[in-house]
Each structure stands twice: as structure tokens, then as C-alpha cells.
Design a protein around this motif. Sequence first.
Motif, mmCIF file in Angstrom:
data_model
loop_
_atom_site.group_PDB
_atom_site.id
_atom_site.type_symbol
_atom_site.label_atom_id
_atom_site.label_comp_id
_atom_site.label_asym_id
_atom_site.label_seq_id
_atom_site.Cartn_x
_atom_site.Cartn_y
_atom_site.Cartn_z
ATOM 1 N N GLN A 197 0.832 -1.199 0.000
ATOM 2 C CA GLN A 197 0.000 0.000 0.000
ATOM 3 C C GLN A 197 0.872 1.257 0.000
ATOM 4 O O GLN A 197 1.987 1.245 0.521
ATOM 5 N N LEU A 198 0.332 2.297 -0.581
ATOM 6 C CA LEU A 198 1.020 3.589 -0.659
ATOM 7 C C LEU A 198 0.004 4.682 -0.394
ATOM 8 O O LEU A 198 -1.119 4.639 -0.910
ATOM 9 N N ALA A 199 0.376 5.647 0.429
ATOM 10 C CA ALA A 199 -0.474 6.812 0.668
ATOM 11 C C ALA A 199 0.394 8.051 0.540
ATOM 12 O O ALA A 199 1.552 8.057 0.979
ATOM 13 N N ALA A 203 -3.825 18.296 0.785
ATOM 14 C CA ALA A 203 -3.422 17.640 2.032
ATOM 15 C C ALA A 203 -4.210 16.365 2.276
ATOM 16 O O ALA A 203 -3.835 15.542 3.112
ATOM 17 N N GLU A 204 -5.293 16.183 1.543
ATOM 18 C CA GLU A 204 -6.093 14.961 1.643
ATOM 19 C C GLU A 204 -5.296 13.818 1.000
ATOM 20 O O GLU A 204 -4.946 13.875 -0.179
ATOM 21 N N PRO A 205 -4.953 12.755 1.736
ATOM 22 C CA PRO A 205 -4.091 11.709 1.182
ATOM 23 C C PRO A 205 -4.799 10.807 0.177
ATOM 24 O O PRO A 205 -5.966 10.458 0.350
ATOM 25 N N LEU A 206 -4.057 10.464 -0.873
ATOM 26 C CA LEU A 206 -4.500 9.437 -1.809
ATOM 27 C C LEU A 206 -4.043 8.078 -1.292
ATOM 28 O O LEU A 206 -2.918 7.938 -0.796
ATOM 29 N N TYR A 207 -4.904 7.066 -1.436
ATOM 30 C CA TYR A 207 -4.576 5.711 -0.993
ATOM 31 C C TYR A 207 -4.515 4.768 -2.198
ATOM 32 O O TYR A 207 -5.477 4.650 -2.952
ATOM 33 N N MET A 250 3.260 0.924 3.166
ATOM 34 C CA MET A 250 2.657 -0.010 4.116
ATOM 35 C C MET A 250 2.551 -1.401 3.505
ATOM 36 O O MET A 250 2.497 -1.547 2.290
ATOM 37 N N ALA A 251 2.523 -2.396 4.383
ATOM 38 C CA ALA A 251 2.283 -3.780 3.970
ATOM 39 C C ALA A 251 1.230 -4.360 4.888
ATOM 40 O O ALA A 251 1.325 -4.238 6.109
ATOM 41 N N GLU A 252 0.226 -4.982 4.299
ATOM 42 C CA GLU A 252 -0.885 -5.538 5.063
ATOM 43 C C GLU A 252 -1.050 -7.004 4.706
ATOM 44 O O GLU A 252 -1.151 -7.365 3.524
#
Length: 251
Positions: free
Chosen positions: A109-111, A193-197, A241-243
Motif C-alpha cells: 500500500q502507498l499513501a 493535504a487529503e491523502p491518496l490511498y 505499508m504492507a498488510e
Amino acid sequence: MRRHEDDNTANSGSHKIRRLPMSKKMAALMVVVALVCVLAVPVTAWFYYYRNIQTITKINAPNALVIGSGNAKDITQLELADIDVSKEPKYKDVVFCVYSNRPMDYHLQLAHTTNIGFTYTIYPAKKTETTGDILITYNDDDFYFDDSTAISGGYLNQNASTNIAESTGVYHDKTYDGLNDTANVYNNVQKNAEPLYWKTSTPRSLEYDIETGYYINYYVLRISWDSSIQNNKETDMVYLMAEAALEISTE
């Protein structure tokens, strides 16, 4: 084989989130890497209740997915600050990894925020070369990757017309939930500033690496831009991130 050098040096320091100082000639990019601990097996604890708890057996620690820099090195060595967008080539490559003590499937995952207008692409990397690969030396280790084989994935909350994050909806609510008891108080977040996921389309599988002794996957994160991006005092925040991809029983 094409060669790509990156002579980033170790970047020691705390894991606290902080804004980076920026010069007039640099566009700064801040990376904050998330260490995701995941429960991958049931714990072995059994609680025997009579009138009171009489016995508690040992609880096994959960397996963990770890984000590292390069060859399973500390994540503080992942250096993304001070990108000069006036130089060629118009991209910066860094190497990171996901590893664990046991085999595991997971989603990458990337944000990120969108102040600067960078494009982020992730490629699988490896320690052995095949025809046409790019060689990148990062933190004194050599890696190979093919820049035509980006990992498949997609943004979960991107507005199709503006390419920035949706300012309302489930991801907005989850991002800002609990910060204030007043309803809808965070519906006026600055748009960039709103993060993209972003998330991989299918799970990735860790592979055993005899050199490190871990189950590990290597990746190249490419941050790229076009001529419309100018050097200024903007800052973006990036999270890797890693999930764990766990199957939940319906029984």
C-alpha cells in the motif's frame, strides 16, 4: 544491462513525523514508512476459568511484516528529501523491501499527499540480473528491475476528473475520524493535504532469501515529474505499508 546509480547515504534519526526544511531550489519529499504488525496465526493462549483465572500459558508473538530500506536495512536509510526537479532525469529511484521471518502473502500500500504533483510507481526488484534489466546501486547494494513491469494496483479514493483525493466519503471519514466530536468539522481539509490511498490489485508473496535469512521482496519506488513541476517550498508526505492478506473463515 542499463545502470542507474543512487548514492544516497544513511539517514539516521527518529521515526517521528516532521516537516523537512527546504531550499528555494529544491522540492522536498518526506517519507514516513509504516511498520505493520499483523496477526497471521492464532495465539496459543488458553484461559481456564473456574472461579478465577488459574493458568495462563505462553502467548506466541504475532508474525510481523516489516518495511525496510534496500537489503533489509533500517528504514531510516530510505532517503527521499531534497529532490531537484530542474535536473535530468526527471525521476528519483529508491529501493525498499518487505520482509518477515515466515512466508506470507500481503498487499502493498502507498499513501501520499499531492502538493507537488509527483507520480509514484512501484516496480518489483531482485538481486539477480536478466536481459534488459536496470542496475541500481542503493545503500551499497546492487538491485535489478525492469521499468516496463510496474506492479498492478490502483487508487482507492482518487477523483477521476481532478486526480486528487476525494474530500468526502469512506476514506476521508476513516482518515479524520475521532479527531473531534463535532460532526463534519473536517470536511474542509485543504485539497492537496487529503491523502491518496493506493493498493496492489492482488496479493504479493514473500520469497526466501538465503543472504538475509528472511522471506523478502525488493521494490523500486520511482518518484517522477514533468516539466510543469517547479522547484518551490512544497512538501509531500508519503507512507509505505504492507498488510497481510488473510483469508477470514465464514464458518
